[in-house]
Design a protein around this motif. Structure first.
Motif, PDB file in Angstrom:
ATOM      1  N   TRP A 111     -23.597  43.223 -67.321  1.00  0.00           N
ATOM      2  CA  TRP A 111     -21.935  42.864 -66.471  1.00  0.00           C
ATOM      3  C   TRP A 111     -22.055  41.238 -66.309  1.00  0.00           C
ATOM      4  O   TRP A 111     -20.863  40.933 -66.396  1.00  0.00           O
ATOM      5  CB  TRP A 111     -22.005  43.923 -65.405  1.00  0.00           C
ATOM      6  CG  TRP A 111     -21.533  45.069 -65.723  1.00  0.00           C
ATOM      7  CD1 TRP A 111     -22.151  46.291 -65.416  1.00  0.00           C
ATOM      8  CD2 TRP A 111     -20.438  45.688 -66.436  1.00  0.00           C
ATOM      9  NE1 TRP A 111     -21.673  47.401 -65.780  1.00  0.00           N
ATOM     10  CE2 TRP A 111     -20.455  46.969 -66.698  1.00  0.00           C
ATOM     11  CE3 TRP A 111     -19.399  45.119 -67.243  1.00  0.00           C
ATOM     12  CZ2 TRP A 111     -19.531  47.764 -67.152  1.00  0.00           C
ATOM     13  CZ3 TRP A 111     -18.434  45.744 -67.852  1.00  0.00           C
ATOM     14  CH2 TRP A 111     -18.483  46.965 -67.868  1.00  0.00           C
ATOM     15  N   GLU A 112     -23.173  40.630 -65.811  1.00  0.00           N
ATOM     16  CA  GLU A 112     -22.694  39.409 -65.394  1.00  0.00           C
ATOM     17  C   GLU A 112     -22.619  38.546 -66.798  1.00  0.00           C
ATOM     18  O   GLU A 112     -21.817  37.757 -66.605  1.00  0.00           O
ATOM     19  CB  GLU A 112     -24.191  38.746 -64.623  1.00  0.00           C
ATOM     20  CG  GLU A 112     -24.321  39.395 -63.189  1.00  0.00           C
ATOM     21  CD  GLU A 112     -25.765  38.961 -62.580  1.00  0.00           C
ATOM     22  OE1 GLU A 112     -26.451  38.216 -63.219  1.00  0.00           O
ATOM     23  OE2 GLU A 112     -25.794  39.382 -61.342  1.00  0.00           O
ATOM     24  N   LEU A 113     -23.317  38.875 -67.560  1.00  0.00           N
ATOM     25  CA  LEU A 113     -22.949  38.247 -69.184  1.00  0.00           C
ATOM     26  C   LEU A 113     -21.569  38.544 -69.474  1.00  0.00           C
ATOM     27  O   LEU A 113     -20.732  37.708 -69.935  1.00  0.00           O
ATOM     28  CB  LEU A 113     -24.008  38.646 -70.072  1.00  0.00           C
ATOM     29  CG  LEU A 113     -24.140  38.285 -71.525  1.00  0.00           C
ATOM     30  CD1 LEU A 113     -24.058  36.659 -71.493  1.00  0.00           C
ATOM     31  CD2 LEU A 113     -24.974  38.954 -72.243  1.00  0.00           C
ATOM     32  N   VAL A 114     -21.149  39.769 -69.403  1.00  0.00           N
ATOM     33  CA  VAL A 114     -19.848  40.074 -69.911  1.00  0.00           C
ATOM     34  C   VAL A 114     -18.937  39.163 -68.919  1.00  0.00           C
ATOM     35  O   VAL A 114     -17.904  38.602 -69.580  1.00  0.00           O
ATOM     36  CB  VAL A 114     -19.487  41.541 -69.615  1.00  0.00           C
ATOM     37  CG1 VAL A 114     -18.064  42.026 -69.647  1.00  0.00           C
ATOM     38  CG2 VAL A 114     -20.330  42.390 -70.690  1.00  0.00           C
ATOM     39  N   ASP A 144     -21.269  50.974 -60.639  1.00  0.00           N
ATOM     40  CA  ASP A 144     -22.065  50.665 -59.570  1.00  0.00           C
ATOM     41  C   ASP A 144     -22.268  49.100 -59.800  1.00  0.00           C
ATOM     42  O   ASP A 144     -22.088  48.271 -59.029  1.00  0.00           O
ATOM     43  CB  ASP A 144     -22.910  51.354 -58.923  1.00  0.00           C
ATOM     44  CG  ASP A 144     -22.366  52.483 -58.225  1.00  0.00           C
ATOM     45  OD1 ASP A 144     -21.454  52.867 -57.871  1.00  0.00           O
ATOM     46  OD2 ASP A 144     -23.358  53.674 -58.047  1.00  0.00           O
ATOM     47  N   ALA A 145     -23.123  49.370 -60.995  1.00  0.00           N
ATOM     48  CA  ALA A 145     -23.355  47.799 -61.335  1.00  0.00           C
ATOM     49  C   ALA A 145     -22.291  46.641 -61.597  1.00  0.00           C
ATOM     50  O   ALA A 145     -22.312  45.605 -61.124  1.00  0.00           O
ATOM     51  CB  ALA A 145     -24.546  47.929 -62.814  1.00  0.00           C
ATOM     52  N   LYS A 146     -21.313  47.268 -62.072  1.00  0.00           N
ATOM     53  CA  LYS A 146     -20.278  46.528 -62.504  1.00  0.00           C
ATOM     54  C   LYS A 146     -19.474  46.106 -61.212  1.00  0.00           C
ATOM     55  O   LYS A 146     -19.245  44.868 -60.930  1.00  0.00           O
ATOM     56  CB  LYS A 146     -19.133  47.320 -63.212  1.00  0.00           C
ATOM     57  CG  LYS A 146     -17.800  46.554 -63.592  1.00  0.00           C
ATOM     58  CD  LYS A 146     -16.967  47.578 -64.461  1.00  0.00           C
ATOM     59  CE  LYS A 146     -15.607  46.608 -64.770  1.00  0.00           C
ATOM     60  NZ  LYS A 146     -14.742  47.710 -65.570  1.00  0.00           N
ATOM     61  N   LEU A 150     -18.687  42.125 -59.558  1.00  0.00           N
ATOM     62  CA  LEU A 150     -17.353  41.738 -59.469  1.00  0.00           C
ATOM     63  C   LEU A 150     -17.562  41.252 -57.792  1.00  0.00           C
ATOM     64  O   LEU A 150     -16.757  40.037 -57.666  1.00  0.00           O
ATOM     65  CB  LEU A 150     -16.354  42.722 -59.694  1.00  0.00           C
ATOM     66  CG  LEU A 150     -16.009  43.149 -61.087  1.00  0.00           C
ATOM     67  CD1 LEU A 150     -15.422  44.342 -61.206  1.00  0.00           C
ATOM     68  CD2 LEU A 150     -15.764  41.923 -61.892  1.00  0.00           C
ATOM     69  N   GLN A 151     -18.256  41.967 -56.945  1.00  0.00           N
ATOM     70  CA  GLN A 151     -18.218  41.723 -55.651  1.00  0.00           C
ATOM     71  C   GLN A 151     -18.796  40.320 -55.621  1.00  0.00           C
ATOM     72  O   GLN A 151     -18.395  39.429 -54.689  1.00  0.00           O
ATOM     73  CB  GLN A 151     -18.814  42.794 -54.774  1.00  0.00           C
ATOM     74  CG  GLN A 151     -18.767  42.405 -53.110  1.00  0.00           C
ATOM     75  CD  GLN A 151     -17.185  42.563 -52.565  1.00  0.00           C
ATOM     76  OE1 GLN A 151     -16.707  43.005 -52.938  1.00  0.00           O
ATOM     77  NE2 GLN A 151     -17.361  41.351 -52.081  1.00  0.00           N
ATOM     78  N   GLU A 152     -20.056  40.129 -56.070  1.00  0.00           N
ATOM     79  CA  GLU A 152     -20.713  39.026 -56.007  1.00  0.00           C
ATOM     80  C   GLU A 152     -20.061  37.565 -56.574  1.00  0.00           C
ATOM     81  O   GLU A 152     -19.964  36.749 -55.936  1.00  0.00           O
ATOM     82  CB  GLU A 152     -22.023  39.194 -56.848  1.00  0.00           C
ATOM     83  CG  GLU A 152     -23.187  39.924 -56.164  1.00  0.00           C
ATOM     84  CD  GLU A 152     -24.226  40.289 -57.102  1.00  0.00           C
ATOM     85  OE1 GLU A 152     -24.573  39.744 -58.219  1.00  0.00           O
ATOM     86  OE2 GLU A 152     -25.144  41.171 -56.795  1.00  0.00           O
ATOM     87  N   ARG A 154     -16.469  37.576 -56.416  1.00  0.00           N
ATOM     88  CA  ARG A 154     -15.621  37.242 -55.462  1.00  0.00           C
ATOM     89  C   ARG A 154     -16.249  36.550 -54.179  1.00  0.00           C
ATOM     90  O   ARG A 154     -15.430  35.565 -53.838  1.00  0.00           O
ATOM     91  CB  ARG A 154     -14.930  38.653 -54.968  1.00  0.00           C
ATOM     92  CG  ARG A 154     -13.914  38.936 -55.697  1.00  0.00           C
ATOM     93  CD  ARG A 154     -13.184  40.149 -55.326  1.00  0.00           C
ATOM     94  NE  ARG A 154     -12.922  41.135 -56.504  1.00  0.00           N
ATOM     95  CZ  ARG A 154     -12.928  42.347 -56.863  1.00  0.00           C
ATOM     96  NH1 ARG A 154     -14.029  42.896 -55.847  1.00  0.00           N
ATOM     97  NH2 ARG A 154     -12.660  42.914 -57.769  1.00  0.00           N
ATOM     98  N   SER A 155     -17.440  36.915 -53.873  1.00  0.00           N
ATOM     99  CA  SER A 155     -18.182  36.159 -52.765  1.00  0.00           C
ATOM    100  C   SER A 155     -18.595  34.822 -52.992  1.00  0.00           C
ATOM    101  O   SER A 155     -18.453  33.990 -52.136  1.00  0.00           O
ATOM    102  CB  SER A 155     -19.401  36.900 -52.519  1.00  0.00           C
ATOM    103  OG  SER A 155     -19.092  38.064 -51.935  1.00  0.00           O
ATOM    104  N   SER A 156     -18.775  34.646 -54.197  1.00  0.00           N
ATOM    105  CA  SER A 156     -18.908  33.243 -54.645  1.00  0.00           C
ATOM    106  C   SER A 156     -18.146  32.306 -54.768  1.00  0.00           C
ATOM    107  O   SER A 156     -17.894  30.876 -54.523  1.00  0.00           O
ATOM    108  CB  SER A 156     -20.016  33.219 -55.922  1.00  0.00           C
ATOM    109  OG  SER A 156     -19.444  33.660 -57.051  1.00  0.00           O
ATOM    110  N   GLU A 157     -16.885  33.049 -55.024  1.00  0.00           N
ATOM    111  CA  GLU A 157     -15.636  32.174 -55.241  1.00  0.00           C
ATOM    112  C   GLU A 157     -15.021  32.001 -53.699  1.00  0.00           C
ATOM    113  O   GLU A 157     -14.328  30.592 -53.612  1.00  0.00           O
ATOM    114  CB  GLU A 157     -14.604  32.986 -55.979  1.00  0.00           C
ATOM    115  CG  GLU A 157     -14.952  33.100 -57.575  1.00  0.00           C
ATOM    116  CD  GLU A 157     -13.800  34.054 -58.281  1.00  0.00           C
ATOM    117  OE1 GLU A 157     -13.054  34.748 -57.722  1.00  0.00           O
ATOM    118  OE2 GLU A 157     -14.138  34.131 -59.473  1.00  0.00           O
ATOM    119  N   ASP A 158     -15.287  32.769 -52.768  1.00  0.00           N
ATOM    120  CA  ASP A 158     -14.741  32.588 -51.509  1.00  0.00           C
ATOM    121  C   ASP A 158     -15.730  31.530 -50.880  1.00  0.00           C
ATOM    122  O   ASP A 158     -15.083  30.991 -49.675  1.00  0.00           O
ATOM    123  CB  ASP A 158     -14.485  34.059 -50.791  1.00  0.00           C
ATOM    124  CG  ASP A 158     -13.588  34.935 -51.424  1.00  0.00           C
ATOM    125  OD1 ASP A 158     -12.822  34.505 -52.150  1.00  0.00           O
ATOM    126  OD2 ASP A 158     -13.807  36.255 -51.036  1.00  0.00           O
ATOM    127  N   GLY A 159     -16.732  31.573 -51.061  1.00  0.00           N
ATOM    128  CA  GLY A 159     -17.642  30.881 -50.420  1.00  0.00           C
ATOM    129  C   GLY A 159     -18.023  29.432 -50.716  1.00  0.00           C
ATOM    130  O   GLY A 159     -18.030  28.460 -50.559  1.00  0.00           O
TER     131      GLY A 159
END
Length: 159
Positions: A111-114, A144-146, A150-152, A154-159
């Motif tokens: 999913w990270e690759l996608v 759940d993996a997806k 997506l949450q990671e 979003r978190s990296s974009e916010d931080g």
């Protein structure tokens, strides 16, 4: 290099005590896993340098392989993919050698690759659902993996 197909379909070797020996080395398992990564990366017909680097770094970090080893496995995986009709032989090796937790981790990395290019293509989505079935994971595992990825992001974009 011994052809993976011959290993998978050929006669099983036996140990000196008569017990069957597993035909796949860890390299063959890495080759099968890499083939799946390459297929996902190419499914949207946009296989760029970021995706290549992502695959290389995954195999270096997750499996502790050197860059040269990863490049060799990638080359061998590409050759095996060209000869294959489908991904069953690759997912079969993964199913035989990885636990559900390991396969979940692989799906999360896929999913990270996608999402490496920031978007989900319809072919990528279809393929991930197909792959989920081939890896004998639940729909909940796939989602759940997806969602974790997506949450990671979003978190990296916010931080």
């Amino acid at each position: 290099m011994i052809d993976l197909i011959k290993k998978l379909n050929g006669p099983r070797e036996v140990e000196a005590d008569g017990a069957p020996r597993e035909p796949e080395s860890s390299r063959d398992v890495h080759l099968a896993t890499c083939a799946v990564f390459l297929e996902v990366a190419q499914i949207d017909n946009e296989f760029d340098d970021n995706e290549r680097e992502h695959i290389l770094s995954v195999f270096q970090e997750e499996y502790g392989l050197s860059r040269d080893d990863v490049l060799e496995i990638k080359k061998a995986s590409e050759a095996e993919l060209k000869k294959s009709v489908d991904l069953w032989k690759f997912t079969n090796v993964i199913n035989q050698h990885y636990s559900n937790d390991d396969k979940y981790r692989i799906v999360k990395l896929l999913w990270e690759l996608v999402y490496a290019d920031g978007k989900l293509d319809e072919h990528e989505n279809y393929f991930m659902h197909k792959l989920r079935r081939m890896l004998k994971l639940t729909h909940a595992d796939l989602m759940d993996a997806k969602l974790e990825v997506l949450q990671e992001h979003r978190s990296s974009e916010d931080g």
